[in-house]
Design an enzyme around this catalytic site. Structure first.
Site, short mmCIF file in Angstrom:
data_model
loop_
_atom_site.label_atom_id
_atom_site.label_comp_id
_atom_site.label_asym_id
_atom_site.label_seq_id
_atom_site.Cartn_x
_atom_site.Cartn_y
_atom_site.Cartn_z
N ILE A 100 0.93 -1.06 -0.07
CA ILE A 100 -0.02 0.03 -0.03
C ILE A 100 0.91 1.29 0.03
O ILE A 100 1.99 1.26 0.59
CB ILE A 100 -0.87 0.08 1.19
CG1 ILE A 100 -1.82 1.19 1.28
CG2 ILE A 100 -0.18 -0.36 2.56
CD1 ILE A 100 -3.03 1.20 2.21
N CYS A 101 0.27 2.36 -0.49
CA CYS A 101 1.07 3.67 -0.50
C CYS A 101 2.34 3.67 -1.34
O CYS A 101 2.37 3.42 -2.66
CB CYS A 101 1.17 4.17 0.84
SG CYS A 101 1.31 5.83 0.99
#
Length: 185
Positions: A100-101
């Site tokens: 994620i991210c």
């Protein structure tokens, strides 16, 4: 077992929301430390880990989760044991890999994204995914492709965690969590 890798400077929301939601779904989760038993996140929240990255032995059905946070991603990239674990997860068709991210860009830089794979990352970083031959789908909060799950940012942490819960615990468990958490209510 789900191993959430925590390196100095990890994004707390992405790691801890994911751990919390998966544990509510009765999925075993291990907060996995890089460089020590206590790891500080990017906003100064220090977390006691369950195991060190060096002690992890993956088996079929396991998942490795890479939270973002530029410092956390740099910590993962700078750790030989962490990168070996990430490579093992990426190369084993029986192991899930979730990022994620900023963490999907780590996969891009390491050459671990299959050519043409649909994925997502922190908005503004998708050029790194494209350079690696991936196909960013920035209109989505979470993208699942085969055994790779990617998500955008701290604001999509619940979407990410609920998607992982659905994959690992099933649709009924994810629906129950969605309701119990009053997510989107």
């Amino acid at each position: 077992m789900v191993y959430i890798l925590l390196g100095e400077g990890f994004e707390e929301a992405e790691a801890l929301v994911t751990a919390d939601v998966l544990r509510r779904a009765e999925v075993p989760v291990s907060l996995t430390g890089i460089g020590g038993d206590f790891v500080a996140g990017s906003h100064g929240i220090t977390v006691k880990t369950d195991v060190t990255v060096e002690s992890v032995s993956l088996s079929g059905g396991d998942m490795v989760v890479l939270p973002g946070g530029l410092g956390g991603v740099a910590s993962m990239e700078g750790s030989g044991p962490a990168m070996a674990l990430i490579r093992q997860a990426a190369e084993n068709p029986e192991i899930w890999l979730a990022a994620i991210c900023a963490a999907p860009t780590l996969l891009a830089r390491a050459g671990l994204l299959p050519q043409g794979v649909p994925c997502v990352c922190y908005p503004g970083m998708e050029g790194e995914l494209e350079q690696a031959g991936a196909r960013p789908q920035m209109d989505k909060a979470v993208v699942v492709h085969n055994r790779l799950v990617t998500s955008q940012a701290p604001g999509t942490a619940f979407d990410f965690a609920l998607a992982l819960a659905e994959l690992l615990a099933g649709i009924p468990a994810a629906c129950r969590l969605h309701s119990d958490l009053h997510y989107g209510a």
